[in-house]
Motif scaffolding. Structure first.
Motif, PDB file in Angstrom:
ATOM      1  N   PHE A 121       0.886  -1.170   0.000  1.00 16.94           N
ATOM      2  CA  PHE A 121       0.000   0.000   0.000  1.00 16.94           C
ATOM      3  C   PHE A 121       0.916   1.209   0.000  1.00 16.94           C
ATOM      4  CE2 PHE A 121      -2.842   3.213   1.738  1.00 16.94           C
ATOM      5  CZ  PHE A 121      -4.081   2.867   1.184  1.00 16.94           C
ATOM      6  N   VAL A 122       0.617   2.196  -0.833  1.00 19.86           N
ATOM      7  CA  VAL A 122       1.532   3.325  -0.972  1.00 19.86           C
ATOM      8  C   VAL A 122       0.808   4.642  -0.687  1.00 19.86           C
ATOM      9  CG1 VAL A 122       1.146   3.454  -3.474  1.00 19.86           C
ATOM     10  CG2 VAL A 122       3.196   4.476  -2.499  1.00 19.86           C
ATOM     11  N   LEU A 123       1.498   5.520   0.015  1.00 21.76           N
ATOM     12  CA  LEU A 123       1.020   6.872   0.273  1.00 21.76           C
ATOM     13  C   LEU A 123       1.890   7.827  -0.529  1.00 21.76           C
ATOM     14  CD1 LEU A 123       0.566   6.653   4.159  1.00 21.76           C
ATOM     15  CD2 LEU A 123      -1.156   6.289   2.392  1.00 21.76           C
ATOM     16  N   GLU A 124       1.279   8.550  -1.454  1.00 19.68           N
ATOM     17  CA  GLU A 124       2.040   9.423  -2.356  1.00 19.68           C
ATOM     18  C   GLU A 124       2.607  10.630  -1.621  1.00 19.68           C
ATOM     19  OE1 GLU A 124       1.475  11.138  -6.895  1.00 19.68           O
ATOM     20  OE2 GLU A 124      -0.289  10.869  -5.618  1.00 19.68           O
ATOM     21  N   ASN A 125       1.894  11.096  -0.612  1.00 21.91           N
ATOM     22  CA  ASN A 125       2.363  12.195   0.223  1.00 21.91           C
ATOM     23  C   ASN A 125       2.015  11.840   1.667  1.00 21.91           C
ATOM     24  OD1 ASN A 125       2.264  14.690   1.829  1.00 21.91           O
ATOM     25  ND2 ASN A 125       2.631  15.760  -0.093  1.00 21.91           N
ATOM     26  N   ILE A 126       3.034  11.532   2.451  1.00 23.00           N
ATOM     27  CA  ILE A 126       2.809  11.017   3.808  1.00 23.00           C
ATOM     28  C   ILE A 126       1.918  11.949   4.627  1.00 23.00           C
ATOM     29  CG2 ILE A 126       3.912  10.366   5.973  1.00 23.00           C
ATOM     30  CD1 ILE A 126       6.439   9.726   4.267  1.00 23.00           C
ATOM     31  N   ASN A 127       2.205  13.248   4.578  1.00 26.35           N
ATOM     32  CA  ASN A 127       1.459  14.191   5.412  1.00 26.35           C
ATOM     33  C   ASN A 127      -0.004  14.296   5.013  1.00 26.35           C
ATOM     34  OD1 ASN A 127       3.925  14.586   6.525  1.00 26.35           O
ATOM     35  ND2 ASN A 127       4.015  16.793   6.187  1.00 26.35           N
ATOM     36  N   LYS A 128      -0.269  14.388   3.715  1.00 27.89           N
ATOM     37  CA  LYS A 128      -1.641  14.551   3.244  1.00 27.89           C
ATOM     38  C   LYS A 128      -2.420  13.236   3.267  1.00 27.89           C
ATOM     39  CE  LYS A 128      -0.595  18.450   0.164  1.00 27.89           C
ATOM     40  NZ  LYS A 128      -0.576  18.920  -1.246  1.00 27.89           N
ATOM     41  N   ASP A 129      -1.788  12.156   2.793  1.00 26.93           N
ATOM     42  CA  ASP A 129      -2.517  10.899   2.616  1.00 26.93           C
ATOM     43  C   ASP A 129      -2.856  10.219   3.928  1.00 26.93           C
ATOM     44  OD1 ASP A 129      -2.447  11.311  -0.064  1.00 26.93           O
ATOM     45  OD2 ASP A 129      -0.906   9.832  -0.508  1.00 26.93           O
ATOM     46  N   THR A 130      -2.016  10.375   4.951  1.00 25.74           N
ATOM     47  CA  THR A 130      -2.357   9.749   6.228  1.00 25.74           C
ATOM     48  C   THR A 130      -3.622  10.372   6.802  1.00 25.74           C
ATOM     49  OG1 THR A 130      -0.769  11.219   7.307  1.00 25.74           O
ATOM     50  CG2 THR A 130      -0.065   8.962   6.907  1.00 25.74           C
ATOM     51  N   HIS A 131      -3.820  11.660   6.551  1.00 29.04           N
ATOM     52  CA  HIS A 131      -5.049  12.309   7.017  1.00 29.04           C
ATOM     53  C   HIS A 131      -6.242  11.866   6.161  1.00 29.04           C
ATOM     54  CE1 HIS A 131      -3.069  14.824   9.934  1.00 29.04           C
ATOM     55  NE2 HIS A 131      -2.227  15.278   9.023  1.00 29.04           N
ATOM     56  N   PHE A 132      -6.001  11.617   4.879  1.00 31.80           N
ATOM     57  CA  PHE A 132      -7.088  11.216   3.980  1.00 31.80           C
ATOM     58  C   PHE A 132      -7.519   9.773   4.222  1.00 31.80           C
ATOM     59  CE2 PHE A 132      -8.568   9.309  -0.020  1.00 31.80           C
ATOM     60  CZ  PHE A 132      -9.651  10.134  -0.287  1.00 31.80           C
ATOM     61  N   PHE A 133      -6.540   8.872   4.286  1.00 28.26           N
ATOM     62  CA  PHE A 133      -6.851   7.451   4.415  1.00 28.26           C
ATOM     63  C   PHE A 133      -7.157   7.046   5.856  1.00 28.26           C
ATOM     64  CE2 PHE A 133      -4.353   7.300   0.427  1.00 28.26           C
ATOM     65  CZ  PHE A 133      -5.285   6.684  -0.373  1.00 28.26           C
ATOM     66  N   VAL A 134      -6.571   7.750   6.809  1.00 27.42           N
ATOM     67  CA  VAL A 134      -6.679   7.347   8.207  1.00 27.42           C
ATOM     68  C   VAL A 134      -7.258   8.505   9.012  1.00 27.42           C
ATOM     69  CG1 VAL A 134      -5.480   6.169  10.078  1.00 27.42           C
ATOM     70  CG2 VAL A 134      -4.522   6.098   7.786  1.00 27.42           C
ATOM     71  N   LYS A 135      -8.528   8.730   8.858  1.00 24.36           N
ATOM     72  CA  LYS A 135      -9.201   9.856   9.507  1.00 24.36           C
ATOM     73  C   LYS A 135      -9.137   9.709  11.032  1.00 24.36           C
ATOM     74  CE  LYS A 135     -12.373  10.851   5.703  1.00 24.36           C
ATOM     75  NZ  LYS A 135     -11.728   9.975   4.738  1.00 24.36           N
ATOM     76  N   GLY A 136      -8.791  10.819  11.689  1.00 23.16           N
ATOM     77  CA  GLY A 136      -8.799  10.825  13.137  1.00 23.16           C
ATOM     78  C   GLY A 136      -7.519  10.331  13.787  1.00 23.16           C
ATOM     79  N   GLU A 137      -6.624   9.712  13.000  1.00 22.64           N
ATOM     80  CA  GLU A 137      -5.387   9.194  13.561  1.00 22.64           C
ATOM     81  C   GLU A 137      -4.288  10.254  13.483  1.00 22.64           C
ATOM     82  OE1 GLU A 137      -5.144   6.504  15.127  1.00 22.64           O
ATOM     83  OE2 GLU A 137      -7.038   5.541  14.589  1.00 22.64           O
ATOM     84  N   LYS A 138      -3.456  10.307  14.474  1.00 24.47           N
ATOM     85  CA  LYS A 138      -2.384  11.298  14.512  1.00 24.47           C
ATOM     86  C   LYS A 138      -1.035  10.625  14.265  1.00 24.47           C
ATOM     87  CE  LYS A 138      -4.827  14.477  17.589  1.00 24.47           C
ATOM     88  NZ  LYS A 138      -4.805  15.181  18.883  1.00 24.47           N
ATOM     89  N   PHE A 139      -0.843  10.135  13.046  1.00 26.71           N
ATOM     90  CA  PHE A 139       0.443   9.555  12.661  1.00 26.71           C
ATOM     91  C   PHE A 139       1.366  10.690  12.250  1.00 26.71           C
ATOM     92  CE2 PHE A 139       3.409   8.339   9.390  1.00 26.71           C
ATOM     93  CZ  PHE A 139       3.983   7.178   9.896  1.00 26.71           C
ATOM     94  N   THR A 140       2.544  10.743  12.827  1.00 29.05           N
ATOM     95  CA  THR A 140       3.532  11.740  12.427  1.00 29.05           C
ATOM     96  C   THR A 140       4.885  11.063  12.254  1.00 29.05           C
ATOM     97  OG1 THR A 140       4.286  12.349  14.656  1.00 29.05           O
ATOM     98  CG2 THR A 140       2.328  13.488  13.806  1.00 29.05           C
ATOM     99  N   LEU A 141       5.671  11.595  11.350  1.00 27.49           N
ATOM    100  CA  LEU A 141       7.009  11.050  11.130  1.00 27.49           C
ATOM    101  C   LEU A 141       7.897  11.266  12.354  1.00 27.49           C
ATOM    102  CD1 LEU A 141       7.701  12.056   7.430  1.00 27.49           C
ATOM    103  CD2 LEU A 141       7.388   9.746   8.328  1.00 27.49           C
ATOM    104  N   GLU A 142       7.650  12.333  13.080  1.00 25.12           N
ATOM    105  CA  GLU A 142       8.452  12.575  14.281  1.00 25.12           C
ATOM    106  C   GLU A 142       8.201  11.492  15.329  1.00 25.12           C
ATOM    107  OE1 GLU A 142       9.312  16.133  17.516  1.00 25.12           O
ATOM    108  OE2 GLU A 142       8.537  16.646  15.512  1.00 25.12           O
ATOM    109  N   ASP A 143       6.951  11.057  15.453  1.00 29.19           N
ATOM    110  CA  ASP A 143       6.633   9.946  16.357  1.00 29.19           C
ATOM    111  C   ASP A 143       7.244   8.644  15.846  1.00 29.19           C
ATOM    112  OD1 ASP A 143       5.190  11.524  18.075  1.00 29.19           O
ATOM    113  OD2 ASP A 143       3.253  11.048  17.176  1.00 29.19           O
ATOM    114  N   PHE A 144       7.210   8.467  14.531  1.00 30.22           N
ATOM    115  CA  PHE A 144       7.731   7.240  13.925  1.00 30.22           C
ATOM    116  C   PHE A 144       9.234   7.110  14.154  1.00 30.22           C
ATOM    117  CE2 PHE A 144       9.491   4.954  10.211  1.00 30.22           C
ATOM    118  CZ  PHE A 144       8.831   3.741  10.353  1.00 30.22           C
ATOM    119  N   PHE A 145       9.972   8.186  13.867  1.00 32.35           N
ATOM    120  CA  PHE A 145      11.431   8.161  13.986  1.00 32.35           C
ATOM    121  C   PHE A 145      11.924   8.468  15.401  1.00 32.35           C
ATOM    122  CE2 PHE A 145      11.354   9.190   9.320  1.00 32.35           C
ATOM    123  CZ  PHE A 145      12.088   8.102   8.889  1.00 32.35           C
ATOM    124  N   ARG A 146      11.105   9.236  16.153  1.00 29.98           N
ATOM    125  CA  ARG A 146      11.552   9.834  17.418  1.00 29.98           C
ATOM    126  C   ARG A 146      12.803  10.674  17.179  1.00 29.98           C
ATOM    127  NH1 ARG A 146      10.681   4.915  21.835  1.00 29.98           N
ATOM    128  NH2 ARG A 146       8.477   4.531  21.341  1.00 29.98           N
TER     129      ARG A 146
END
Length: 306
Positions: A121-146
């Motif tokens: 599954f691919v997200l073309e733009n991490i910032n925009k698509d995570t909000h589009f595909f995953v409504k209400g979830e607060k996924f951030t790259l800063e949390d992912f990488f720390r």
């Protein structure tokens, strides 16, 4: 949230298939039933349960599970270097190596290859698509990488999520040639990474144990390769040598028993995703790919290589 079967597209035929998920009823209870939350948080996501199960899969007695598993999931053992009766444990079978040329690796320059067998599954733009595909979830790259600098590096970039089911070949490989860094391990939980679980909480990728390394390439800038731990995954084993030059298709490591995920992160405006993978993802459906299969092409290097 409504529980739905996992559909995916067979890339070779274009057919929509339904995934046979081991333990699907248990996953439905844990992630979709309010009474499943307590055992999920108190027991299932904890390291000791996955470590204990992983140890069980290392025992010689676990060999008896192999024939039925192969038969039930129609696993092609002709690809395996070892035959069924040569394995020393279920984990030995699970981390099996394949015969040379079992996977066709797209070695053309500028072509990114899948690092593993799985459903992508691919997200073309991490910032925009995570909000589009995953409504209400607060996924951030800063949390992912720390790590703020890594988060900034891949801001608005591309994310490939390659999900390995328990029935898949569980070694992962380099998607391109380049210089590879050491692997950084981030401790965390052991939630399932099945689509059933991710649908309810995309932040699992920020909460589970994970490791990531950076592949420095000429063709794709710097690719982040991340491996995500999961329920019943006894461990993530890196087999490469850090700070060496690796070739596309070389082995990077393997997962012990369980479903797992490999994530690729590419910097923005560096890559063109293959049309079918992008269109399927926009429709909310994964595509079955095999290690070495093309994911797309570089937007950096042009000319004779293309």
């Amino acid at each position: 949230m409504e529980f739905k079967k996992i559909n995916y597209i067979d890339r070779k035929t274009g057919n929509v298939l339904v995934e046979n998920v081991p333990g699907e009823k248990f996953l439905k209870f844990l992630y979709y039933n309010p009474f499943g939350k307590l055992p999920l948080e108190l027991l299932v996501k904890r390291k000791f349960l996955s470590a204990l199960y992983g140890k069980k899969m290392d025992s010689p007695s676990s060999c008896k599970l192999i024939p039925d598993f192969v038969k039930e999931h129609n696993i092609n053992m002709e690809e395996s270097i070892k035959s069924i009766d040569e394995f020393q444990s279920f984990n030995d079978f699970f981390t099996r190596k394949l015969k040379p040329n079992s996977r066709a690796i797209q070695r053309e320059k500028g072509v990114l290859a899948s690092p593993a067998d799985g459903k992508v599954f691919v997200l073309e733009n991490i910032n925009k698509d995570t909000h589009f595909f995953v409504k209400g979830e607060k996924f951030t790259l800063e949390d992912f990488f720390r790590n703020k600098s890594f988060a900034k590096k891949y801001d608005n970039g591309i994310m490939f999520i390659i999900r390995l089911a328990p029935v898949d070949y569980h070694r992962f490989h380099f998607p391109a040639s380049g210089l590879i860094s050491k692997s950084k391990v981030i401790d965390g939980a052991y939630y399932s990474v099945s689509t059933h679980a991710i649908r309810t909480n995309f932040r699992i990728f920020c909460e589970n144990k994970r490791s990531f390394s950076i592949l420095f390439t000429d063709q794709f800038k710097d690719i982040c390769i991340a491996e995500i731990g999961a329920t019943m995954v006894g461990g993530i084993k890196q087999t490469y040598i850090p700070y060496t030059y690796v070739e596309k298709g070389d082995e990077k490591g393997y997962f012990f028993f369980g479903g797992s995920t490999v994530i690729l992160l590419l910097e923005k405006q560096s890559f063109k995703i293959d049309k079918d993978l992008l269109e399927n993802s926009k429709k909310g459906i994964e595509t079955k790919v095999y290690m070495g299969e093309r994911l797309g092409i570089s937007q950096i290097a042009r000319g004779d290589d293309f």
